[in-house]
Enzyme design. Structure first.
Site, mmCIF file in Angstrom:
data_model
loop_
_atom_site.group_PDB
_atom_site.id
_atom_site.type_symbol
_atom_site.label_atom_id
_atom_site.label_comp_id
_atom_site.label_asym_id
_atom_site.label_seq_id
_atom_site.Cartn_x
_atom_site.Cartn_y
_atom_site.Cartn_z
ATOM 1 C CB THR A 121 -0.923 0.002 1.239
ATOM 2 O OG1 THR A 121 -1.660 -1.217 1.227
ATOM 3 C CG2 THR A 121 -1.866 1.184 1.235
ATOM 4 C CB VAL A 122 3.043 2.805 2.560
ATOM 5 C CG1 VAL A 122 3.724 4.164 2.690
ATOM 6 C CG2 VAL A 122 1.894 2.698 3.548
ATOM 7 N N GLY A 156 -3.685 5.336 4.531
ATOM 8 C CA GLY A 156 -4.009 5.237 3.116
ATOM 9 C C GLY A 156 -2.790 5.526 2.261
ATOM 10 C CB ALA A 159 13.349 -5.511 -0.901
ATOM 11 N NE ARG A 182 5.285 -11.022 2.178
ATOM 12 C CZ ARG A 182 4.525 -10.431 3.077
ATOM 13 N NH1 ARG A 182 4.747 -10.636 4.357
ATOM 14 N NH2 ARG A 182 3.527 -9.637 2.729
ATOM 15 C CG ASP A 199 -2.518 1.817 14.548
ATOM 16 O OD1 ASP A 199 -1.559 1.447 13.851
ATOM 17 O OD2 ASP A 199 -3.087 2.921 14.389
ATOM 18 C CE LYS A 220 -1.032 5.195 13.720
ATOM 19 N NZ LYS A 220 -2.420 5.159 13.233
ATOM 20 N N GLY A 246 -0.184 9.420 9.671
ATOM 21 C CA GLY A 246 -0.091 9.357 8.207
ATOM 22 C C GLY A 246 0.349 10.648 7.553
ATOM 23 C CD GLU A 264 5.837 13.972 9.746
ATOM 24 O OE1 GLU A 264 6.759 14.715 10.067
ATOM 25 O OE2 GLU A 264 4.808 13.814 10.439
HETATM 26 P P1 NDP Z 1 1.651 -3.895 2.889
HETATM 27 O O1 NDP Z 1 1.409 -5.217 3.530
HETATM 28 O O2 NDP Z 1 0.663 -3.372 1.933
HETATM 29 O O3 NDP Z 1 3.058 -3.955 2.120
HETATM 30 C C1 NDP Z 1 4.188 -4.564 2.656
HETATM 31 C C2 NDP Z 1 5.230 -4.705 1.544
HETATM 32 O O4 NDP Z 1 6.420 -5.229 2.094
HETATM 33 C C3 NDP Z 1 4.815 -5.682 0.442
HETATM 34 O O5 NDP Z 1 5.180 -5.169 -0.810
HETATM 35 C C4 NDP Z 1 5.612 -6.942 0.757
HETATM 36 O O6 NDP Z 1 5.947 -7.703 -0.373
HETATM 37 C C5 NDP Z 1 6.863 -6.351 1.357
HETATM 38 N N1 NDP Z 1 7.541 -7.259 2.290
HETATM 39 C C6 NDP Z 1 7.046 -7.785 3.437
HETATM 40 N N2 NDP Z 1 7.968 -8.552 4.036
HETATM 41 C C7 NDP Z 1 9.069 -8.516 3.253
HETATM 42 C C8 NDP Z 1 10.346 -9.121 3.322
HETATM 43 N N3 NDP Z 1 10.686 -9.919 4.337
HETATM 44 N N4 NDP Z 1 11.236 -8.855 2.350
HETATM 45 C C9 NDP Z 1 10.898 -8.036 1.305
HETATM 46 N N5 NDP Z 1 9.693 -7.441 1.189
HETATM 47 C C10 NDP Z 1 8.799 -7.687 2.136
HETATM 48 O O7 NDP Z 1 1.917 -2.861 4.088
HETATM 49 P P2 NDP Z 1 1.613 -1.288 4.108
HETATM 50 O O8 NDP Z 1 2.181 -0.683 2.891
HETATM 51 O O9 NDP Z 1 0.198 -1.047 4.454
HETATM 52 O O10 NDP Z 1 2.445 -0.828 5.402
HETATM 53 C C11 NDP Z 1 3.847 -0.694 5.362
HETATM 54 C C12 NDP Z 1 4.314 -0.005 6.619
HETATM 55 O O11 NDP Z 1 3.764 1.315 6.667
HETATM 56 C C13 NDP Z 1 3.865 -0.676 7.941
HETATM 57 O O12 NDP Z 1 4.869 -0.554 8.885
HETATM 58 C C14 NDP Z 1 2.626 0.114 8.334
HETATM 59 O O13 NDP Z 1 2.393 0.095 9.721
HETATM 60 C C15 NDP Z 1 3.035 1.508 7.892
HETATM 61 N N6 NDP Z 1 1.916 2.404 7.650
HETATM 62 C C16 NDP Z 1 0.911 2.005 6.830
HETATM 63 C C17 NDP Z 1 -0.146 2.852 6.596
HETATM 64 C C18 NDP Z 1 -1.243 2.483 5.681
HETATM 65 O O14 NDP Z 1 -2.165 3.289 5.485
HETATM 66 N N7 NDP Z 1 -1.211 1.300 5.068
HETATM 67 C C19 NDP Z 1 -0.219 4.184 7.242
HETATM 68 C C20 NDP Z 1 0.932 4.516 8.037
HETATM 69 C C21 NDP Z 1 1.944 3.639 8.236
HETATM 70 P P3 NDP Z 1 4.825 -8.404 -1.294
HETATM 71 O O15 NDP Z 1 4.093 -7.272 -1.944
HETATM 72 O O16 NDP Z 1 5.564 -9.235 -2.271
HETATM 73 O O17 NDP Z 1 3.955 -9.184 -0.340
HETATM 74 N N1 HSE Z 2 -4.756 1.142 10.832
HETATM 75 C C1 HSE Z 2 -4.299 2.479 10.982
HETATM 76 C C2 HSE Z 2 -5.504 3.414 11.206
HETATM 77 C C3 HSE Z 2 -3.527 2.825 9.744
HETATM 78 O O1 HSE Z 2 -6.653 2.955 11.093
HETATM 79 O O2 HSE Z 2 -5.324 4.575 11.525
HETATM 80 C C4 HSE Z 2 -2.511 3.880 9.891
HETATM 81 O O3 HSE Z 2 -1.634 3.721 10.917
#
Ligand code: NDP
Ligand code: HSE
Length: 433
Positions: free
Chosen positions: A13-14, A303, A43, A45, A201, A205, A134, A129
């Protein structure tokens, strides 16, 4: 133009959003920075996954170590989530002198101290940040904009999912489970929403915000956390009748002895306060400093796009830091008061809902116990609505400590006229000035 090499760990997502917007706004960033941000490796998975944001296959690797080992990568962006691998990646990058950007609040809450010790030792900044609220620039504001302030308090609605659930419960009268299911259906809640609804969560923060504000890295055992799972539509309705709304609030404050309170729990706040109008998935943080007074930050706390905006601001700062080395590395210990007030000593006002048998003398029994424990009642309502054999008795309580309240509630629960353990929600008398 000088190029700055970026290694992106995660294209979910991010990470996907960051890649998309770095590509889309490349020229704007070049013009503003005078540097070109170039993603050199990504990188993931599972490289075979079909992605919303495709990246050139030549950039993709399955092994995050490729990012850390690449001499052309100066900034490593950790957007994988999770703890163990993320910690290994962050520490390896720091040891290799690569600036780190992360949005991983759980990682920082649990290992912030270790990470910033390493950052200081190797003189490598870590930017984060995106790890709180977010797209709302609250980290930079506390760390930089308010550098000349003693932070007196921070009140934050910093979990969008729980705010959406509480907003829907208030608007429609639906129950917690129904509102959660709706949030999941609309894609707001995670597949596993437990950290959102159990308060952790927001707690992660809050730990980050409190650590920046008070200068010592706060341990996860120093914070009081309660989720929204037990909040009922009735509580929200009774709170409304009394002039309040219910929010999952992070409360961070220092008292006159510099003891710090850090707590996250459902909270009644006056409907007249601006935080009461923060609805749906929106986040808001009110910060009070001794110089600036009251300030308010509002926006989307999660998001793809809002979070990418926060990561890009860190990337820009990181790129500039390569040219102009910094004196601080993301978190600077200061003050070091280090004392967090245990929840038992925290003084608050309270809302109580007690399911009682509707017979003469019950209110007197409850009031008698509260009086014996030196707890004052500020108002009482006994709404018409029926709960089977019992009726709800709703009381607003003057200031008392948690210890006093727990003792009184234990005694009230043992009364034969009380049908279920009383429900207690803390009240925060927010006033803007
Ligand atoms: P996702 O699960 O959508 O994405 C995680 C990504 O990391 C995927 O692309 C995955 O690969 C990759 N990944 C996971 N493990 C490994 C590994 N061991 N080696 C290489 N790549 C790996 O997570 P989000 O984007 O939602 O969240 C990412 C971070 O941002 C988290 O720490 C979350 O707390 C934080 N965050 C998220 C927010 C949100 O709105 N989603 C808001 C604020 C913070 P693959 O795609 O192949 O599975
Ligand atoms: N799950 C979190 C929320 C995402 O609902 O605010 C961002 O940290």
């Amino acid at each position: 133009m000088q190029q700055i090499g970026i290694g992106l760990a995660g294209l979910g997502t991010v990470g996907g959003g960051v890649y998309k917007h770095l590509t889309k706004n490349r020229i704007l960033l070049m013009e503003r920075l005078g540097l070109e941000l170039v993603v050199r490796k990504i990188a993931v998975r599972d490289p075979s996954k079909t992605r919303d944001v495709p990246a050139p296959p030549a950039l993709i690797t399955r092994n995050w170590r490729d990012l850390v080992d690449d001499p052309l990568i100066q900034i490593v962006v950790e957007l994988m989530g999770g703890i163990e691998t993320a910690l290994e990646l962050v520490l390896s990058a720091i040891q290799k002198g690569k600036i780190v950007v992360t949005g991983n609040k759980a990682l920082l809450a649990e290992h912030g101290q270790e990470i910033f010790l390493a950052a200081t030792k190797y003189k490598v900044p870590v930017f984060f940040e995106a790890a709180a609220a977010g797209g709302v620039p609250i980290i930079k504001s506390i760390r930089e904009a308010f550098i000349g302030n003693h932070i007196q308090s921070i009140h934050g609605i910093i979990n969008g999912t729980s705010n959406y659930i509480l907003t829907r419960m208030a608007a429609s009268g639906m129950g917690f489970k129904e509102a959660l299911a709706e949030a999941q259906q609309l894609g707001f809640a995670e597949a596993d929403p437990s950290l959102d609804v159990n308060g952790w969560d927001a707690a992660h923060k809050a730990i980050i915000l409190a650590s920046l504000a008070y200068g010592f890295w706060v341990g996860t055992d120093k914070i009081y956390v309660e989720g929204i799972e037990e909040i009922t539509a009735d509580d929200i309705r009774f709170a409304g009748e009394l002039g309040y709304c219910v929010k999952l609030l992070a409360i961070i404050k220092a008292d006159e002895k510099s003891e710090i309170e850090i707590r996250v729990h459902p909270t009644l706040i006056p409907r007249s306060h601006v935080l009461a109008s923060v609805n749906g998935v929106f986040n808001a943080v009110a910060v009070r400093g001794d110089v600036v007074g009251e300030t308010l930050f509002y926006g989307r706390g999660a998001g793809q796009d809002p979070t990418s905006s926060a990561v890009m601001s860190d990337l820009a700062e990181a790129a500039v830091a390569i040219e102009c080395p910094r004196r601080s590395y993301g978190f600077t210990p200061h003050g070091l008061y280090g004392t967090c007030k245990p929840i038992d000593d925290v003084v608050s006002q309270y809302y109580l809902r007690i399911a009682v048998v509707d017979k003469p003398g019950v209110l007197a029994q409850v009031a008698g116990i509260l009086g014996e424990e030196d707890i004052g009642i500020s108002s009482v309502i006994q709404p018409e609505s029926q709960e089977g054999e019992s009726v709800p008795l709703v009381l607003m309580i003057h200031y008392a400590t948690n210890t006093q309240m727990q003792k009184a509630l234990g005694r009230i629960a043992r009364l034969s006229s009380v049908k279920r353990p009383p429900r207690m929600i803390r009240v925060e008398m927010l006033v803007a000035s």
